[in-house]
Design an enzyme around this catalytic site. Sequence first.
Site, PDB file in Angstrom:
ATOM      1  N   ASN A 114     -37.867 -28.567   9.249  1.00 56.47           N
ATOM      2  CA  ASN A 114     -38.885 -29.659   8.431  1.00 56.47           C
ATOM      3  C   ASN A 114     -38.192 -30.774   8.368  1.00 56.47           C
ATOM      4  O   ASN A 114     -38.718 -32.005   8.710  1.00 56.47           O
ATOM      5  CB  ASN A 114     -39.365 -29.121   7.174  1.00 56.47           C
ATOM      6  CG  ASN A 114     -38.118 -28.790   6.228  1.00 56.47           C
ATOM      7  OD1 ASN A 114     -36.993 -28.120   6.684  1.00 56.47           O
ATOM      8  ND2 ASN A 114     -38.221 -29.183   4.994  1.00 56.47           N
ATOM      9  N   GLU A 209     -29.549 -22.663   0.397  1.00 61.79           N
ATOM     10  CA  GLU A 209     -30.580 -23.750   0.092  1.00 61.79           C
ATOM     11  C   GLU A 209     -31.971 -23.259   0.544  1.00 61.79           C
ATOM     12  O   GLU A 209     -32.587 -23.385   1.582  1.00 61.79           O
ATOM     13  CB  GLU A 209     -30.363 -25.079   0.908  1.00 61.79           C
ATOM     14  CG  GLU A 209     -28.699 -25.562   0.451  1.00 61.79           C
ATOM     15  CD  GLU A 209     -28.781 -25.819  -0.823  1.00 61.79           C
ATOM     16  OE1 GLU A 209     -29.613 -26.204  -1.664  1.00 61.79           O
ATOM     17  OE2 GLU A 209     -27.678 -26.207  -1.356  1.00 61.79           O
ATOM     18  N   CYS A 243     -38.669 -29.196   1.188  1.00 61.10           N
ATOM     19  CA  CYS A 243     -38.354 -28.205   0.349  1.00 61.10           C
ATOM     20  C   CYS A 243     -38.475 -28.686  -1.157  1.00 61.10           C
ATOM     21  O   CYS A 243     -38.824 -27.841  -2.254  1.00 61.10           O
ATOM     22  CB  CYS A 243     -37.171 -27.670   0.731  1.00 61.10           C
ATOM     23  SG  CYS A 243     -35.701 -28.713   0.677  1.00 61.10           S
ATOM     24  N   GLU A 333     -44.839 -20.926  -2.227  1.00 61.95           N
ATOM     25  CA  GLU A 333     -44.787 -22.191  -1.884  1.00 61.95           C
ATOM     26  C   GLU A 333     -45.695 -22.877  -0.685  1.00 61.95           C
ATOM     27  O   GLU A 333     -45.750 -22.329   0.255  1.00 61.95           O
ATOM     28  CB  GLU A 333     -43.263 -22.428  -1.458  1.00 61.95           C
ATOM     29  CG  GLU A 333     -42.791 -23.863  -1.140  1.00 61.95           C
ATOM     30  CD  GLU A 333     -41.374 -23.890  -0.644  1.00 61.95           C
ATOM     31  OE1 GLU A 333     -40.976 -25.244  -0.553  1.00 61.95           O
ATOM     32  OE2 GLU A 333     -40.735 -23.039  -0.349  1.00 61.95           O
TER      33      GLU A 333
END
Length: 456
Positions: A114, A209, A243, A333
């Site tokens: 991303n 992460e 994110c 998500e």
Amino acid sequence: MDIKELVKTQREFYQTQYTKDINHRIQTLKALRTWILEHQNRIIEALKKDLNKNAVESYMCEIGLVLSELNYQLKHIKKWSRNKYVWTPISQFYGTSFESYEPYGVTLIMSPWNYPFMLSIEPAVGAIAAGNTVIIKPSAYAPNVSHVIKQMVSESCDERYVAVVEGGRAENTELLEQRFDYIFFTGSVNVGKLVMEKASRYLTPVTLELGGKSPCIVDDVKSLKLAAKRIAFGKFLNAGQTCVAPDYLLIKDKYKDQFIQYMKDVIHEFFGDQPLQNPQLVKIINQKHFDRLSHLLENQDIVIGGKGNPETLQIEPTVVDHVDGNNPLMQEEIFGPILPILTYQNIDEAIAFINQREKPLAFYIFSQNKAIQKKLLKHCSFGGGCINDTIIHLATSELGFGGVGNSGMGSYHGKKSFETFSHTRSIVKKATWIDLPMRYYPYNSMKDKLIRMFLK
């Protein structure tokens, strides 16, 4: 060179002590910075091909952040690398105590698609600054950026020091079969669990992460128009494929209709009447994710946007009303340009809703009420966040960035990156001209008194 041989070569190179020399670390970081400054257009072009990112967005969210981190590390690396002296208890007279930073060794950095340039290079900068060798594995979903990263590293660094492995699942699997001294992973929760499982065989420390459903709470009407603008920026930047994007909105019921109208105005201001015709609209990374997002919009109460173009893999900035905790949009998500709106009557209701779910990576509060701000910060656990803004907390080297619980472990950026990729050794250096006898056998009442006096 195959992956197994590459890891072996880097381990042998690390054992030469070359990477522990501060000047060599600085030289490598400067070489990377020079390459980026001289080849910005190649990076921008690759981001355009992979994600349709505009040049301004590419610099603001990727290139500029990497350059800022490089400059920050170069400015502070010598200071951070020095021994840190601390107080030595009188019971250890005469001695000095200090912490010494030691690199872990051979490190692996696995990055997502991303923000494919920034999320590959920023952690690598910290690993190099700390004195490690580095293998970077960019995402195969962003092949053009992956190739540019490969070119940058091969033209700037010795492969024994810093290397890039391109490819997909097979290469990821092969890398995770190797023994590393540290693994840094950015990506999904499911893959993060696999990384941690593989690392456990060698007791390799990891930083994960990850992501999660990051809530955004709007609790008062003050600056509601500005709140809509800042939420739209954080949510629709990179087509929501961020994110730390606000995943869902929790807003007091009485402010919802006014907020939706402001959001309509902001989206029109950002993207015009026909967002799918806007050349600056970022695309969804691939068909799989486009189909997933399109499916999530089925049978929803869409109040803004909702259209998609399967040929260009673009989806309009979309707002969905009348969502509750059982809605499909609330089960995973979103990672796309879809903002579900949920309402509440009082802040305790909102807190209970958030705390029933996994701990999010980011958390956003829009309120001028300091008591509400403090209450939310006290009662909700999350990686990091903002008050009266979104996502900007990750855009500084002065603050660490990382998750907690299901949203990750460990942090990086600035000094946190240096510390993440370093083992802190605690050392006491004792003098030889004096030796206090009280600790030695045989023990007696006098030694007992002295020990109790010194160890209060």
